[in-house]
Design an enzyme around this catalytic site. Structure first.
Site, PDB file in Angstrom:
ATOM      1  CD  GLU A   1     -15.301  14.060  57.528  1.00 17.69           C
ATOM      2  OE1 GLU A   1     -14.400  13.688  56.760  1.00 17.69           O
ATOM      3  OE2 GLU A   1     -15.848  15.167  57.440  1.00 17.69           O
TER       4      GLU A   1
ATOM      5  CG  ASP B   1     -20.190  18.997  50.013  1.00 21.36           C
ATOM      6  OD1 ASP B   1     -20.855  18.165  50.645  1.00 21.36           O
ATOM      7  OD2 ASP B   1     -19.119  19.453  50.442  1.00 21.36           O
TER       8      ASP B   1
ATOM      9  CD  GLU C   1     -13.351  21.232  48.943  1.00 22.51           C
ATOM     10  OE1 GLU C   1     -12.640  22.231  49.206  1.00 22.51           O
ATOM     11  OE2 GLU C   1     -13.521  20.278  49.739  1.00 22.51           O
TER      12      GLU C   1
ATOM     13  CB  THR D   1     -16.363  13.042  48.234  1.00 28.45           C
ATOM     14  OG1 THR D   1     -16.455  14.471  48.321  1.00 28.45           O
ATOM     15  CG2 THR D   1     -16.411  12.434  49.630  1.00 28.45           C
TER      16      THR D   1
HETATM   17  C1  DMJ Z   1     -12.811  16.365  52.469  1.00 26.14           C
HETATM   18  O1  DMJ Z   1     -12.871  15.545  53.558  1.00 26.14           O
HETATM   19  C2  DMJ Z   1     -13.732  15.920  51.377  1.00 26.14           C
HETATM   20  O2  DMJ Z   1     -13.409  16.551  50.187  1.00 26.14           O
HETATM   21  C3  DMJ Z   1     -15.175  16.186  51.698  1.00 26.14           C
HETATM   22  O3  DMJ Z   1     -16.028  15.875  50.632  1.00 26.14           O
HETATM   23  C4  DMJ Z   1     -15.365  17.624  52.041  1.00 26.14           C
HETATM   24  N1  DMJ Z   1     -14.433  18.104  52.994  1.00 26.14           N
HETATM   25  C5  DMJ Z   1     -13.045  17.761  52.921  1.00 26.14           C
HETATM   26  C6  DMJ Z   1     -12.124  18.697  52.221  1.00 26.14           C
HETATM   27  O4  DMJ Z   1     -12.484  19.987  52.156  1.00 26.14           O
END
Ligand code: DMJ
Length: 549
Positions: free
Chosen positions: A185, A318, A454, A540
């Site tokens: 994170e 993912d 997403e 991401t």
């Molecule tokens: C975000 O922190 C990022 O997209 C991560 O890849 C997945 N979770 C959250 C959002 O849902």
């Protein structure tokens, strides 16, 4: 004649005075003593710096112009007078109207956070206080500020951008916090946010901050395999893994999702230490035997052996798949190892996880636990529609392009169904496919919505790739639903059950609502050359990195 003679004397006297002044001024001229040499060096350095700065500025403006970003900010009068819902007189189908609507959502989220939680990681809009999840250390590390800074810039909210920049420069310091941070994170939100801000502004302060944070994460890589651990203590630097993760394993989506940030950081700092770490992880990943070509979500960083066989393109898996494709794109298609790993991985998931519902033939990616298929798809897994769309845009083989497009379109459609079948037009955390259920949640624990991006992200990529107007319409409907159901008097909140019209709020405004959800909404209503996909790769967390030249 007498007059001329006087004139001559005056002239001579004048020359004598001038000569005197000249001689006496010599003693005031700088001599080549140490101080003078230093001051000359200083002047030269300043001149060089100024030259470099003006070159940087020129390059920066070229980049800004090319990316069509930093549109002039709305006048504060316009912003203050209107709520996002108060655009009654305007043409709601116009793109400018929709961009304004989203920009105002960002303004509102930002101002609420600024008023009640400034410096905290996130906002509790109902309690009107700060909030910090366990992924962040305890302390004021301003996750919302760092996660939002590039969105503010891209949207042309330049006053807010300056507020964010100043806070980052003066206050962002993990050493002032205590406790544990999630390596993943911290990488995607903080390092990602800072690097994108640098990429957009050329402001080296952001690189300095990103480097400080990356250095804090480095001890996580000190494992026998080089695969990083999940957590680092900000004070002691001691790393460890989550207790629940298959007997001390690291998580695929986490350790497989550092490549973009660490490679980019090495490029811009000329320090290979970061690239070496993620390249080693890459070597481990590519040398491992994959059961049926699939990647389990857990890997033991000590032994290099897979843990429990849980395979998923949703939670825990993912972004691993996403980063294989994006690493190839970020390298300007030079990183062929990444593309090969991506190609092999998608063949395996398509063969074993891609399913179709009995009722309406809706496509979905199921999960695998051991040899059992679980017919469930996470909201998180909807990112894959965007990933396939991005592949379509870049794939050479026509046959593969068509196959990938089919999957992207089908999955985006299924994710849309998960939104359609709720009471509020926003989908749940996970949805199922059984004989009685199709794209809906069946357990109370899966019915929440925490502002995740997403589904919208997938529609954004599909819009850019197909220009099918339905994707813009779906985004618009989702934006309005978020405005209607997530907006509280003081910021946006998540929702506990999307199947109830009378919503119950969870009292958290997530940092990624600005970093991702609102950013993709803004971009879907912008022209294709605003943050063009041929120029930028989004990490991401929605942070944009420039594709290598
Ligand atoms: C975000 O922190 C990022 O997209 C991560 O890849 C997945 N979770 C959250 C959002 O849902």
């Amino acid at each position: 004649m007498g007059f001329r003679c006087r004139e001559k004397y005056v002239l001579l006297a004048g020359l004598a005075v001038l000569a005197l002044i000249y001689i006496s001024s010599l003693s005031y001229l700088p001599s080549d003593d140490e101080a003078t040499v230093r001051s000359r060096q200083w002047i030269r350095a300043r001149e060089n710096r100024e030259k470099a700065q003006s070159f940087d500025r020129m390059k920066f403006f070229e980049k800004v112009e090319k990316a069509k970003i930093a549109a002039p900010p709305l006048s504060s009068k316009t912003v203050k007078q209107r709520n996002a819902t108060e655009f009654v007189d305007d043409d709601q189908t116009s793109l400018a109207y929709r961009r304004d609507f989203v920009r105002n959502m960002v303004k509102f989220a930002w101002e609420s956070y600024h008023r009640y939680a400034w410096g905290a990681n996130e906002l509790r809009p109902l309690s009107r206080t700060g909030h910090s999840a366990s992924i962040f250390a305890s302390g004021n590390t301003g996750a919302t500020i760092v996660d939002s800074v590039d969105t503010l810039f891209i949207m042309g909210l330049l006053d807010e951008y300056e507020q964010a920049r100043a806070w980052i420069e003066n206050n962002l310091d993990f050493k002032k916090a205590s406790g544990d941070i999630s390596v993943f994170e911290t990488n995607i939100r903080f390092i990602g946010g800072l690097l994108a801000a640098y990429a957009l502004t050329n402001d080296k302060m952001f690189v300095k901050k990103a480097t400080e944070i990356a250095d804090l994460l480095l001890p996580a890589f000190n494992t026998p395999t080089g695969v990083p651990l999940a957590i680092v203590n900000v004070q002691t630097g001691t790393p460890h893994n989550w207790g629940w993760a298959s007997g001390g394993c690291s998580i695929l989506a986490e350790f497989g999702c550092m490549h973009l940030e660490f490679i980019y950081l090495s490029q811009i700092t000329n320090n290979t230490v970061y690239a070496k770490k993620v390249n080693r992880v890459r070597e481990v990943i590519s040398s491992l035997e994959k059961p049926d070509g699939l990647y389990p979500n857990y890997l033991n960083p000590k032994t290099g052996k897979w843990g429990q066989k849980h395979v998923s393109v949703g939670a825990l898996g993912d972004s691993f798949y996403e980063y294989l494709l994006k690493s190839w794109l970020f390298s300007n298609k030079q990183d062929s190892q990444a593309k090969k790993l991506y190609d092999d991985a998608v063949v395996a998931i398509e063969k074993q996880l891609l399913k179709y519902s009995k009722q309406n033939n809706l496509a979905y990616f199921a999960e695998m636990k051991g040899n059992r298929v679980e017919h469930k798809m996470d909201h998180l897994a909807c990112f894959i529609a965007g990933m396939y769309a991005l592949e379509v845009k870049n794939e050479e083989k026509q046959s593969r392009r068509s196959a990938a497009l089919k999957i992207a379109v089908e999955i985006a459609d299924t994710c849309h169904e998960s939104y359609n079948r709720s009471a509020i037009g926003i989908g749940p955390e996970s949805f199922r496919f059984t004989s009685d259920a199709e794209a809906i949640s069946i357990s109370d624990r899966e019915k929440y919505y925490i502002q995740r991006p997403e589904v919208i992200e997938g529609w954004f990529y599909l819009w850019r790739v197909t220009h099918d107007p339905k994707y813009r319409e779906w985004c618009w409907e989702a934006a309005q639903a978020i405005e209607k159901y997530c907006r509280t008097p003081n910021g946006y909140s998540g929702i506990r059950d999307v199947y109830k019209k009378e919503v119950e709020w969870d009292d958290v405004q997530q940092s990624f609502i600005i970093a991702e959800t609102f950013k993709y909404l803004f971009l879907v209503f912008s022209d294709d050359d605003v943050m063009a996909l041929s120029e930028w790769v989004f990490n991401t967390e929605g942070h944009a990195f420039p594709i290598s030249p």
